[in-house]
Design a protein around this motif. Structure first.
Motif, mmCIF file in Angstrom:
data_model
loop_
_atom_site.group_PDB
_atom_site.id
_atom_site.type_symbol
_atom_site.label_atom_id
_atom_site.label_comp_id
_atom_site.label_asym_id
_atom_site.label_seq_id
_atom_site.Cartn_x
_atom_site.Cartn_y
_atom_site.Cartn_z
ATOM 1 N N THR A 56 0.813 -1.225 0.000
ATOM 2 C CA THR A 56 0.000 0.000 0.000
ATOM 3 C C THR A 56 0.844 1.271 0.000
ATOM 4 O O THR A 56 0.304 2.373 0.053
ATOM 5 C CB THR A 56 -0.935 0.011 1.222
ATOM 6 N N ASN A 57 2.176 1.134 -0.031
ATOM 7 C CA ASN A 57 3.043 2.315 0.044
ATOM 8 C C ASN A 57 3.093 3.040 -1.292
ATOM 9 O O ASN A 57 3.136 2.424 -2.365
ATOM 10 C CB ASN A 57 4.466 1.900 0.445
ATOM 11 N N THR A 58 3.112 4.373 -1.210
ATOM 12 C CA THR A 58 3.209 5.196 -2.422
ATOM 13 C C THR A 58 4.629 5.686 -2.672
ATOM 14 O O THR A 58 4.924 6.208 -3.743
ATOM 15 C CB THR A 58 2.274 6.413 -2.301
#
Length: 457
Positions: free
Chosen positions: A338-340
């Motif tokens: 889920t990391n951007t």
């Protein structure tokens, strides 16, 4: 003063001076002849024997006073300790000299030489004396000599070490500080053309001094030696320039090139030393600046480095295609990042009941063991501190494959239209099951209970 005296006469004697003595009838007369003058007096006596007269005279020789002299001086201003020569014109027999209105004893020549040890303003005059000891009626017009002091002290200040291709500025510090002073700088005892300010900037080694002049009086400073030293070269490196919060990186300051011995390192965060371990607890960009100072020369070099600190990556999300399966069945686990932030290429570690299992992929397929299986994943990125937290527990229940035994709860032999009950006994028994009954391997519609009532036609 003229005196009239007679000798020999008795009785009433009278005196009569001529016009030069203002026809005085006194025995004494004060006169002020401007030129040589003869004075005549007549004495007369009246007696019983008759009247008698006698004439006397005296000549007063008047010598003219010398004319007012003109005095010149060799200079009108000098420095302390210097001399001035004065000249009185004319060919007088002798002269009288005055300093500040006071006669100078023993000085009677037309030339006067005076030494001036103390600053100030001094006036000089002279009178001429002729051979008759007559002096000028008036002293000469005063000649004023201004005596100035040179600066007491001139000291050069400024950095005497030039680093690399830099420069230094030398300053002339004058005591006392007198307005209007002029300056002349020298290098190796040679005049520096145009160097006439109170400071001088140079990038060349040598011996420097400065003349400071006030009112024509000069003081020379002591010489100072200026040296040129190679400045150290400084390079900052880091084991990693991008890390995550709670990670670490080691920053090294290294002086390279010539003259890099005895170097002191001062960091902008107050640290002293060449190696610094940085362990940030917050994300952001951190710039470190280091000044390397060479102890013997004072030369410095500066370098900077920026460390980019990313926030700690979020834990991954793990899902399964079927959380309840039978023994021997396969499941598919899927990891979602889920990391951007681009943390680089990840390494995935899968855990089953806390024990690492094979697989470095976002999606893995496996056959879980019988019982409860708890799955987690951890993602590790290349930079320090960039490890995710362990994902939330994902529980997969693996059930044993059931065995079914059909029990006839009644007769096994039936007459026409007779009935009996069949019961499906399943092992293990502590599980809720769905049932499907078949007759001659054909599903019996609508029969989904554990028990089946059979009626034969």
């Amino acid at each position: 003063t003229l005196y009239a005296n007679q000798d020999g006469w008795q009785g009433n004697v009278s005196y009569l001076w001529d016009a030069n003595a203002n026809n005085s009838t006194s025995t004494t007369v004060d006169v002020q002849p401007a030129t040589t003058t003869t004075y005549t007096v007549t004495a007369t006596v009246n007696s019983t024997n008759g009247t008698c007269s006698a004439v006397g005279n005296v000549t007063i020789v008047v010598t003219p006073r010398p004319a007012q002299v003109h005095v010149t001086a060799s200079v009108d201003s000098i420095c302390e300790g210097q001399q001035v020569t004065f000249n009185a014109d004319g060919d007088a027999y002798a002269y009288i000299w005055y300093q500040n209105g006071v006669e100078i004893p023993g000085e009677n020549r037309p030339v006067l030489t005076v030494n001036f040890p103390v600053e100030g303003a001094y006036t000089f005059q002279a009178k001429a004396i002729n051979d008759q000891n007559c002096e000028s009626a008036e002293a000469s017009e005063p000649v004023t000599i201004n005596v100035y002091s040179a600066p007491e002290q001139v000291v050069i200040s400024g950095n005497t070490v030039i680093c690399g291709t830099g420069s230094t500025t030398l300053y002339a510090n004058v005591t006392p500080n007198v307005a209007g002073a002029t300056y002349q700088w020298y290098k190796d005892n040679v005049v520096i053309a145009g160097a006439t300010n109170s400071s001088y900037e140079t990038s060349v080694a040598g011996s420097y001094k400065v003349d400071v002049t006030t009112h024509g009086c000069t003081t020379t400073s002591d010489a100072v030696n200026v040296f040129v030293q190679e400045a150290p070269q400084l390079q900052l490196t880091a084991t990693e320039t991008t890390i995550c919060q709670n990670g670490t990186t080691v920053i090294t300051a290294e002086a390279t090139g010539w003259n890099n011995a005895d170097v002191n390192y001062t960091w902008n965060n107050g640290f002293q030393g060449s190696v610094y371990t940085f362990a940030p607890t917050a994300a952001g960009d951190y710039t470190f600046s280091v000044t390397a100072s060479q102890a013997t020369s004072g030369c410095v070099a500066v370098d900077a480095i920026t460390i980019h600190v990313n926030p700690a990556p979020a834990a991954p999300v793990v899902t399964v295609n079927n959380p309840i399966v039978c023994e021997g069945a396969q499941i598919t686990l899927t990891l979602t990042d889920t990391n951007t932030v681009d943390y680089g290429t990840p390494t995935i570690s899968w855990l089953n009941n806390g024990i690492e299992i094979a697989g470095n992929l976002n999606v893995i397929t496996l056959t879980p063991a019988l019982g409860v299986n708890t799955y987690n994943a951890v993602v590790t990125y290349p930079n320090s501190g960039c490890n995710t937290a362990v994902s939330a527990n994902l529980v997969v229940n693996v059930l044993a494959v059931p065995t079914v035994a059909i029990e006839v709860a009644g007769n096994t032999t039936l007459c026409d239209n007779g009935t009996t009950t069949l019961i499906a006994n399943v092992t293990p028994a502590n599980v809720t099951y769905n049932y499907t009954w078949l007759r001659y391997n054909v599903e019996i519609a609508g029969e989904n209970a554990q028990a089946l009532t059979v009626t034969l036609p």
